[in-house]
Design an enzyme around this catalytic site. Structure first.
Site: not given
Length: 796
Positions: A420, A510, A577, A679, A700-703, A750
């Site tokens: 409540h 992920r 992924r 990637e 995957g632009s980071n790797d 992403c």
């Protein structure tokens, strides 16, 4: 004048006669009994009977004079007047005709029962202004359980009448603009369900925090449901997919074990106020779920039946009888908070700073509040509370309502999200954290804190006053974006909330985040418990006790996480992924150090496709596949697509596709699409060859930046060189995008790059990127920036 009405003769047209609760019980008995909704029978006193009772001996006039000029913000005066009025009512004799009619109805009711010697009754309050779509009146009046014998029933009815003048009820009516003359009370006398030796709880036909209406939210604990409703028990929680239920498929999206330390059960007494008490629950039962999957799904179907009949989201109390094992509905009312949120606007609270976390618990109301702490041990101390303080207490039932509206936030040791107090906190728009366990011990008077319920279903109390703001987005005014805007969803906790943002689905879910949060144990420890040291094996067994085997625990928990995200965003695609833990990250899972190698550079080591194909990890990957196959093929969430990370060679691509097929995940069957995380430079250079095995790329632009420029993105020494806009990186991305377009296959990205660099985002659009997947907190800003860029480009 009619004093008594039987439930089976009532319907929703009789709210003015017997109040919202009793009218709803009659409505369900009359219309839903044949559809699998069991409601215990009984009778109700009428509003006319209540008014006759008050007119007797001038009681109504005395009450009106007492409350006429009462300031409900003066909690001392409120307590004094409320106590006096209740005393008058409880000592008032019944009119002779009313007492006679109640006695006759009671005798009839007992005679109908299969066990007249043992049967007991719930005597419930039902106000003519309660359970309205705009005001719940949840818990404002009293209910008495396990009442036996006519004299005790009569006294309980009198106590129900008096409860219209509880302090909380008086204040609630004032705060919601109801005059006393607007409200009359009916007492319902209903056969008790033996949930004292079974289980009980509350369920909503939507998610109470986000308003997501594609799932039923169920809470459950041992014993009478009043323990859950009061907030005294931290219950188990379940979410059930409506679409899966309708299709006759496995439908449970989430199972969470609550503490369930105590249970409300019968005592030997049968008089109101002395017939129930709390008892400790055995340790072994606390760590187990209080409902079976079949019971959870049956409750879900019952909730959907009730919602369909009433045509609106509902708040339902239920009980499982420990004698006959059947599930019963004890009452149903309209849900009054989440269902009233305007669909064209999203409101989101954002915390801009972090501090030390002092306590945490279940988050109520996705908001943030801050102020000095005020710890109260008992409702009698309410007069000490000041406007803008953070109310901290063991638990807050509706008796605390007079000061709840003045609080910056509320924090309690006990309680669940359907009690409540949680309902009232949502109605008042106040953030609350319940079930912390130890807030009253850790937080002290005057300490400045920030209470955040905005970041997940776990609420946190931070030390200090932190900076935060409310972001309001008018969805109706959002311009058309030049590409599909998708979201990166790390964990399932906020999937329902994130789905309210504008989106074209999930571009990155992920699996390693889901495993970390939902499982928390290294998969090989679950597959090889006999190889574990005794103390670790014991802990693994304790953590996985809710499943038949440790392996089942992994599969079920991963399936829950994936299906929650899939349900939230359906019918839009959800790209999951496959796990991409590095060896050092796997080692951080419980028992992980027993199975993981030590690598000099895990970033380019034992991860992704190479790990799946290795003999040591194959069985672990099989469990991931089984969970994903279950979500798609058994639960029916065919909007789930798969993505394979870190594929170094075309041979690895072939091997993983074959491995997926061996596990029942055949590309093209049942609409299954498998994309690859593009990637590595090798992926771009040999894009045509990789695309022969996949349905597209997610960049995957980071790797890709790290491996193209030959730098460690985790090293602060070379961090300044990291830039997705470097010509070499852009060349790699161009090769990938061009290949996908050439083959007519999906290509998205992403990552944070498009959010951080508007010029990079514009370049991607010019190259023909199909989608951009963003963290939820950047969706609106990036959407607007890309739309402005597209408009500028389109202008001659």
């Amino acid at each position: 004048m009619t004093n008594i009405a039987w439930f089976e003769s009532l319907g929703m047209d009789d709210v003015a006669v017997v109040g919202g609760k009793n009218a709803s019980l009659g409505e369900m008995i009359s219309h839903l009994s044949g559809l699998g909704v069991r409601v215990p029978g009984g009778f109700a006193t009428t509003a006319d009977a209540y008014r006759s009772f008050l007119r007797h001996d001038g009681l109504e006039r005395r009450i009106r004079d007492a409350v006429q000029d009462l300031d409900t913000d003066d909690v001392v005066a409120l307590a004094r007047v409320g106590s006096a009025v209740r005393g008058w009512i409880e000592s008032q004799p019944f009119p002779a005709d009313l007492e006679r009619d109640v006695r006759d109805a009671y005798d009839d009711l007992v005679a109908r029962d299969a066990d007249p010697e043992a049967v007991t009754w719930a005597v419930r309050s039902s106000a003519t202004a309660e359970d309205l779509p705009e005001a719940s009146f949840a818990g404002q009046q009293e209910t008495f359980l396990n009442v036996g014998g006519i004299d005790n029933v009569l006294q309980a009815i009198r106590a129900v009448f008096a409860s219209l003048y509880n302090d909380r009820a008086i204040a609630y009516r004032v705060h919601h603009g109801f005059e006393d003359v607007d409200v009359a009370l009916s007492a319902g006398v209903q056969r008790m369900v033996r949930s004292d030796i079974g289980t009980a709880g509350v369920m909503f036909t939507l998610d109470t925090e986000s308003g997501f209406d594609g799932a039923v939210f169920i809470t459950s604990a041992y014993g009478l449901g009043e323990g859950v409703v009061q907030g005294a028990v931290n219950p188990d929680e379940f979410y059930v997919s409506k679409t899966a239920l309708q299709a006759g498929r496995p439908a449970i999206l989430k199972r969470s074990v609550g503490e369930k330390a105590i249970a409300m059960r019968y005592t030997r007494g049968r008089q109101a106020g002395a017939s129930t008490d709390f008892f400790d629950v055995d340790e072994d039962d606390r760590i187990r779920l209080s409902l079976t999957d079949a019971e959870v799904e049956e409750l879900g179907r019952i909730a959907m039946t009730i919602e369909a009949h009433y045509g609106r989201p509902m708040d339902i109390e239920w009980g499982r009888d420990g004698v006959d094992g059947l599930l019963y509905v004890l009452q149903a009312r309209p849900e009054t908070v989440a269902s009233r949120v305007e669909g064209g606007t999203t409101r989101r609270y954002v915390l801009h700073e972090r501090g030390a976390i002092l306590v945490s618990g279940r988050a109520i109301g996705q908001r943030i509040g801050a102020g000095p702490v005020r710890v109260l041990d008992d409702v009698s101390q309410m007069a000490q509370f000041q406007e803008g303080e953070v109310l901290v207490a063991d638990m807050t039932d509706p008796d605390w309502e007079p000061i709840m509206k003045r609080a910056a936030a509320i924090v309690t040791n006990r309680g669940g999200r359907t009690c409540h107090a949680a309902i009232i906190a949502r109605e008042l728009g106040i953030p609350a954290i319940v079930g912390t366990g130890d807030a009253t011990k850790i937080l002290t008077d005057g300490r400045e804190v920030t209470v955040s319920c905005a970041e997940s279903d776990t609420g946190e109390v931070f030390d200090g006053i932190l900076r935060f703001e409310e972001e309001v987005t008018e969805l109706a005014t959002m311009p058309t974006a030049p590409v599909k805007i998708m979201m990166n969803v790390g964990t399932p906790d906020q999937a329902f909330s994130f789905s309210r943002l504008p989106h074209a689905g999930v571009g990155l879910a992920r699996l390693e985040f889901i495993i970390n949060r939902q499982v928390g144990i290294h998969p090989r420890a679950l597959l090889e418990p006999e190889a574990l040291p005794e103390d670790i094996a014991s802990e693994v067994a304790r953590r996985t006790v809710t499943a038949e085997t440790p392996k089942d625990f992994f599969i079920r928990r991963v399936a829950e996480g994936v299906s929650t995200i899939a349900a939230a965003f359906a019918p839009e695609p959800v790209i999951v992924r496959l796990s991409d833990f590095k060896s050092n990250e796997y080692a951080n899972l419980y028992a992980g150090d027993l199975f993981e190698p030590e690598e000099e550079n895990p970033m380019i080591g034992y991860r992704g496709a190479s790990r799946y194909l290795s003999a040591d990890f194959r069985a672990c990957f099989d469990m991931e596949c089984e969970a994903l196959r279950f979500v798609r093929d058994e639960m029916g969430f065919d909007n789930v697509k798969l993505m394979v990370p870190f594929v170094r060679t075309v041979a690895e691509a072939e091997g993983v596709i074959e491995l997926l097929a061996e596990n029942g995940l055949v590309r093209g069957e049942n609409g299954l699409e498998v994309v690859m995380m593009c990637e590595l430079p090798s992926n771009a250079v040999l894009a045509d060859d990789f695309l022969a095995h996949f349905d597209g790329f997610s960049i995957g632009s980071n790797d890709m930046t790290q491996l193209t420029l030959g730098l460690d993105r985790d090293s602060s020494l070379v961090a300044g060189t990291f830039d997705e806009r470097d010509p070499a990186v852009l060349r790699m991305l161009s090769l990938a995008i061009e290949a996908c377009r050439r083959h007519g296959k999906y290509v998205g990205i992403c990552g944070q790059g498009p959010s951080d660099h508007p010029d990079f985002a514009a370049w991607l659009v010019d190259q023909g990127i199909e989608s951009v997947s963003l963290n939820p907190d950047t969706v609106v800003d990036t959407w607007l920036a890309l739309s402005r860029g597209a408009s500028a480009t389109a202008t001659p």
